[in-house]
Design an enzyme around this catalytic site. Structure first.
Site, mmCIF file in Angstrom:
data_model
loop_
_atom_site.group_PDB
_atom_site.id
_atom_site.type_symbol
_atom_site.label_atom_id
_atom_site.label_comp_id
_atom_site.label_asym_id
_atom_site.label_seq_id
_atom_site.Cartn_x
_atom_site.Cartn_y
_atom_site.Cartn_z
ATOM 1 N N GLY A 46 -4.346 -4.642 8.894
ATOM 2 C CA GLY A 46 -4.183 -3.221 8.627
ATOM 3 C C GLY A 46 -4.705 -2.901 7.244
ATOM 4 N N THR A 47 -5.133 -1.668 7.038
ATOM 5 C CA THR A 47 -5.789 -1.362 5.766
ATOM 6 C C THR A 47 -4.961 -0.436 4.876
ATOM 7 O OG1 THR A 47 -7.109 0.232 7.000
ATOM 8 C CG2 THR A 47 -8.102 -1.886 6.562
ATOM 9 N N THR A 48 -5.172 0.882 4.883
ATOM 10 C CA THR A 48 -4.633 1.708 3.805
ATOM 11 C C THR A 48 -3.381 2.494 4.204
ATOM 12 O OG1 THR A 48 -6.892 1.968 3.011
ATOM 13 C CG2 THR A 48 -5.232 3.441 2.091
#
Length: 265
Positions: A46-48
């Site tokens: 997952g990123t931001t």
């Protein structure tokens, strides 16, 4: 004959698993920390995600993309999850361990409340999560890092509160805002420029949306709004009334107006 283990886990479900059934905890069977395998490019990440405080509570948000190396592995992943009625956890890092830890944390809070007959304090909840992150350290050194933001409304103080963590379980409180993940630095840059202490709820949602949009513009791993597929960031508002999910239709309208102001719509 059943072995008797003299250890009282108290009201902690996590400690109960750790002491009595460690095989049920998230782990990597057959892979030892000493093998030093880097799994960071082999599993979805997952990123931001971000959280910011406004006058009456907290806004939490996250983009919807997960990546596996340089490839998109998921476009609709949920990265912001309810922990209980007044708090939520936003995850960045290895998607599988992140989701496992989120589920375990939710059970931990329910277990405590059922045994003690009272809700754990906000500081107590943040400490519980820190213990779980510390327990994940052997997996983190192999690339399966779990780095959440924990935030919610503290009814005892009457304010929204934001907690951030390092991979070793170090816990720190942020007063105004925070963002993590591959696009976290870009989101924090936007928040630094436009955040104000006295934001109302509507403006706080707009600020969070603009920070995520800027992160997606600068970071290839952060998913931007997808108007064709109808994919928009996850956004939640947490205040004295509990947690409210911001519907996609409202996010879409805010995004379109923001893009028109910036000359992109």
């Amino acid at each position: 004959m059943t072995e008797f283990r003299f250890h009282d886990p108290g009201s902690s479900f996590y400690q109960l698993l750790t002491s009595q059934h460690p095989q049920l905890l998230p782990s990597l069977p057959g892979i030892l920390p000493s093998e030093k395998k880097d799994l960071s490019q082999m599993v979805p990440h997952g990123t931001t995600v971000l959280a910011l405080r406004y006058a009456d509570g907290i806004v939490m948000a996250g983009d919807r993309m997960a990546t596996e190396g340089y490839a998109v592995s998921e476009r609709r992943i949920e990265k912001v999850h309810n922990a209980d009625k007044y708090s939520a956890i936003a995850i960045a890092g290895a998607a599988g361990p992140c989701l496992e830890m989120t589920r375990l944390f939710r059970i931990e809070l329910e277990h405590y409340e059922k045994l003690e007959g009272a809700e754990l304090s906000m500081d107590g909840k943040a400490n519980k999560l820190a213990q779980m992150i510390k327990g994940n350290l052997p997996m983190a050194v192999q690339g399966l890092v779990v780095i959440p933001i924990y935030a919610g409304y503290d009814a005892r103080r009457g304010v929204g509160r934001i907690f951030k963590y390092d991979i070793a379980g170090g816990q720190y409180e942020e007063i105004e805002y925070y963002a993590i993940g591959s696009g976290g630095r870009d989101a924090r840059g936007t928040l630094k420029k436009i955040y104000k202490e006295d934001l109302d709820q509507e403006r706080a949602i707009q600020v969070a949306l603009e920070a995520l949009y800027d992160a997606a513009e600068a970071d290839v791993a952060t998913g931007g709004p997808d108007l064709i597929r109808g994919i928009f960031p996850t956004m939640k508002v947490i205040n004295a009334q509990g947690i409210t999910d911001i519907p996609d239709e409202k996010i879409k309208g805010l995004l379109e107006r923001m893009m028109q102001r910036q000359g992109g719509g």
